[in-house]
Design a protein around this motif. Structure first.
Motif, PDB file in Angstrom:
ATOM      1  N   VAL A   1      50.094  46.540  30.379  1.00  0.00           N
ATOM      2  CA  VAL A   1      50.269  47.402  31.328  1.00  0.00           C
ATOM      3  C   VAL A   1      49.853  46.441  32.709  1.00  0.00           C
ATOM      4  O   VAL A   1      48.337  45.439  32.878  1.00  0.00           O
ATOM      5  N   ALA A   2      50.520  46.107  33.475  1.00  0.00           N
ATOM      6  CA  ALA A   2      50.293  45.926  35.506  1.00  0.00           C
ATOM      7  C   ALA A   2      48.753  47.446  35.631  1.00  0.00           C
ATOM      8  O   ALA A   2      48.172  46.652  36.664  1.00  0.00           O
ATOM      9  N   ASP A   3      50.391  47.751  36.459  1.00  0.00           N
ATOM     10  CA  ASP A   3      49.329  49.593  37.109  1.00  0.00           C
ATOM     11  C   ASP A   3      51.479  50.859  36.929  1.00  0.00           C
ATOM     12  O   ASP A   3      52.054  49.900  36.566  1.00  0.00           O
ATOM     13  N   THR A   4      50.383  51.370  36.790  1.00  0.00           N
ATOM     14  CA  THR A   4      51.497  52.441  36.555  1.00  0.00           C
ATOM     15  C   THR A   4      51.797  53.481  38.352  1.00  0.00           C
ATOM     16  O   THR A   4      52.333  54.498  37.770  1.00  0.00           O
ATOM     17  N   ILE A   5      51.481  52.435  39.325  1.00  0.00           N
ATOM     18  CA  ILE A   5      52.427  53.251  40.278  1.00  0.00           C
ATOM     19  C   ILE A   5      54.079  53.240  40.212  1.00  0.00           C
ATOM     20  O   ILE A   5      54.247  51.894  39.963  1.00  0.00           O
ATOM     21  N   GLY A   6      54.437  53.936  40.376  1.00  0.00           N
ATOM     22  CA  GLY A   6      55.957  54.247  40.203  1.00  0.00           C
ATOM     23  C   GLY A   6      56.241  54.381  39.482  1.00  0.00           C
ATOM     24  O   GLY A   6      58.123  54.227  38.529  1.00  0.00           O
ATOM     25  N   SER A   7      55.738  54.413  37.678  1.00  0.00           N
ATOM     26  CA  SER A   7      55.843  54.333  36.606  1.00  0.00           C
ATOM     27  C   SER A   7      57.254  56.230  36.410  1.00  0.00           C
ATOM     28  O   SER A   7      58.074  55.636  35.759  1.00  0.00           O
ATOM     29  N   GLY A   8      56.309  56.811  36.573  1.00  0.00           N
ATOM     30  CA  GLY A   8      57.358  58.177  36.958  1.00  0.00           C
ATOM     31  C   GLY A   8      58.418  58.283  37.631  1.00  0.00           C
ATOM     32  O   GLY A   8      59.315  58.744  36.446  1.00  0.00           O
ATOM     33  N   ASP A   9      58.412  57.885  38.949  1.00  0.00           N
ATOM     34  CA  ASP A   9      59.454  58.086  39.239  1.00  0.00           C
ATOM     35  C   ASP A   9      60.388  56.256  38.752  1.00  0.00           C
ATOM     36  O   ASP A   9      62.173  56.822  38.725  1.00  0.00           O
ATOM     37  N   ALA A  10      60.482  55.197  38.055  1.00  0.00           N
ATOM     38  CA  ALA A  10      60.785  54.661  37.404  1.00  0.00           C
ATOM     39  C   ALA A  10      61.943  55.158  35.780  1.00  0.00           C
ATOM     40  O   ALA A  10      63.267  55.106  35.565  1.00  0.00           O
ATOM     41  N   HIS A  11      61.171  56.218  35.031  1.00  0.00           N
ATOM     42  CA  HIS A  11      61.454  56.903  34.198  1.00  0.00           C
ATOM     43  C   HIS A  11      62.058  58.283  34.897  1.00  0.00           C
ATOM     44  O   HIS A  11      63.381  57.547  34.407  1.00  0.00           O
ATOM     45  N   THR A  12      61.807  59.138  35.400  1.00  0.00           N
ATOM     46  CA  THR A  12      63.274  59.649  36.341  1.00  0.00           C
ATOM     47  C   THR A  12      63.864  58.533  36.797  1.00  0.00           C
ATOM     48  O   THR A  12      65.396  58.890  36.214  1.00  0.00           O
ATOM     49  N   GLY A  13      64.330  57.654  37.629  1.00  0.00           N
ATOM     50  CA  GLY A  13      65.619  57.232  38.060  1.00  0.00           C
ATOM     51  C   GLY A  13      66.237  56.348  36.873  1.00  0.00           C
ATOM     52  O   GLY A  13      67.475  56.249  36.213  1.00  0.00           O
ATOM     53  N   GLY A  14      65.346  55.810  35.669  1.00  0.00           N
ATOM     54  CA  GLY A  14      66.531  55.618  34.612  1.00  0.00           C
ATOM     55  C   GLY A  14      67.598  56.595  33.768  1.00  0.00           C
ATOM     56  O   GLY A  14      67.952  56.746  33.506  1.00  0.00           O
ATOM     57  N   PHE A  15      65.927  57.487  33.972  1.00  0.00           N
ATOM     58  CA  PHE A  15      67.131  59.257  33.444  1.00  0.00           C
ATOM     59  C   PHE A  15      68.222  59.704  34.290  1.00  0.00           C
ATOM     60  O   PHE A  15      69.416  59.427  33.647  1.00  0.00           O
ATOM     61  N   ILE A  16      68.062  59.852  35.126  1.00  0.00           N
ATOM     62  CA  ILE A  16      69.944  59.999  35.962  1.00  0.00           C
ATOM     63  C   ILE A  16      70.473  58.661  35.982  1.00  0.00           C
ATOM     64  O   ILE A  16      71.693  59.159  36.162  1.00  0.00           O
ATOM     65  N   ALA A  17      70.321  57.475  35.808  1.00  0.00           N
ATOM     66  CA  ALA A  17      71.121  56.645  35.870  1.00  0.00           C
ATOM     67  C   ALA A  17      72.022  56.682  34.077  1.00  0.00           C
ATOM     68  O   ALA A  17      73.402  56.878  34.584  1.00  0.00           O
ATOM     69  N   GLY A  18      71.400  57.813  33.046  1.00  0.00           N
ATOM     70  CA  GLY A  18      71.801  57.997  32.103  1.00  0.00           C
ATOM     71  C   GLY A  18      72.889  59.332  32.331  1.00  0.00           C
ATOM     72  O   GLY A  18      74.339  58.688  31.824  1.00  0.00           O
TER      73      GLY A  18
END
Length: 316
Positions: free
Chosen positions: A255-272
């Motif tokens: 882990v570097a940091d969790t900034i934007g991690s949840g948003d990235a998860h949502t973005g990946g889900f939308i991509a799918g």
């Protein structure tokens, strides 16, 4: 399906509209969060354009998946930083005059990578209906909204705007850390917009009134009649659908940091979703995307498909 197979299947079949914020993140590394009245030392890690909606769109853009966006850009010091980033990235600038500056936040990052935000909201939380008049919402199959835009009077505006969408289109809704500040009545109104929840375990338990994330996933799925995705850190994400819940395992990284991690998860889900992947593969892609961002410092650092595949080939 393995990651290479998932990435090779990213062929867009549905249209996505991302609405929300582009703000400036000022990141400080701290040994621990301060107590009331204390004075602690910190290391400034720099400033970067982020914001939930901007971070979600960053994922789709880096994966070469087209999406329409609306991030208002105001007037002031932080708006100018946002504008410069948009010019660099060739993002269309939606300039709004006489409505104030863009927001910013102070991100305090502890040694384990966990982030705590102190947010100063801007014009992105004072949306106006006429800003969206030029868009034909009936053209889109998926919409994204963050909780930062869903509370208070701004939430009322968002509800009016989103009622323009087709009834069979979906709202991907992440209330985030603002879930406890959105009234239950307003939450119910968002749920009636063919809502699919993406939210972390702590926030899901608060929103659903359940003690455990798998139970929270089932409750949120039951409320909307649609799948619900609940992230749970390194464990992965719970996927609830058709009264069943399963844990899609996460990816182990440093882990570097969790900034934007949840948003990235949502973005990946939308991509799918926009590429008609199965729900399980969409969540797998989301897990990989969030893991990559968590392993890198700051928000809006999503990978291209080649970068993601290369990183996890070397890491795993």
């Amino acid at each position: 399906m393995q990651l290479d197979g998932i990435l090779s299947g990213l062929n867009p079949k549905h249209k996505v509209f991302i609405l929300g914020s582009a703000v400036v993140d000022l990141v400080l590394s701290v040994n621990r969060l301060p107590k009331s009245g204390e004075d602690i030392s910190a290391a400034f890690q720099g400033g970067k354009v982020g914001g939930c909606a901007f971070n979600v769109a960053d994922v789709l853009t880096k994966l070469d998946l087209p999406c329409s966006t609306y991030f208002p850009v105001g007037e002031g010091m932080f708006a100018q930083i946002v504008k410069q980033e948009f010019i660099k990235r060739s993002i269309a600038i939606s300039q709004v005059c006489n409505c104030g500056d863009n927001g910013w936040n102070l991100s305090l990052v502890e040694p384990d990578g966990e982030r705590t935000f102190i947010t100063m909201s801007g014009l992105e939380c004072r949306m106006q209906k006429q800003w969206f008049d030029k868009y034909s919402f009936s053209d889109f199959d998926y919409f994204y909204l963050s909780g930062y835009q869903a509370e208070g009077e701004n939430g009322d505006i968002m509800l009016e705007i989103l009622k323009r969408k087709r009834k069979d289109s979906f709202l991907i809704f992440d209330p985030g850390p603002r879930s406890e500040f959105i009234s239950a009545e307003k939450v119910h109104c968002f749920e009636e917009l063919n809502c699919i929840y993406t939210i972390n375990a702590k926030e899901a338990c608060i929103l659903s009134g359940r003690l455990y994330p798998d139970d929270a996933a089932l409750e949120l799925c039951k409320r909307t009649g649609n799948p619900a995705v609940i992230t749970d850190g390194a464990k992965g994400a719970y996927l609830a659908c058709d009264n069943k819940v399963s844990l899609i395992p996460g990816v182990s990284i440093k882990v570097a940091d969790t900034i934007g991690s949840g948003d990235a998860h949502t973005g990946g889900f939308i991509a799918g979703l926009m590429c008609d992947l199965s729900l399980e593969d969409a969540v797998k892609l989301a897990n990989y995307t969030a893991a990559y961002v968590t392993a890198h410092q700051g928000a809006a650092c999503a990978p291209t498909a080649d970068q993601m595949l290369s990183f996890f080939t070397e890491t795993l």
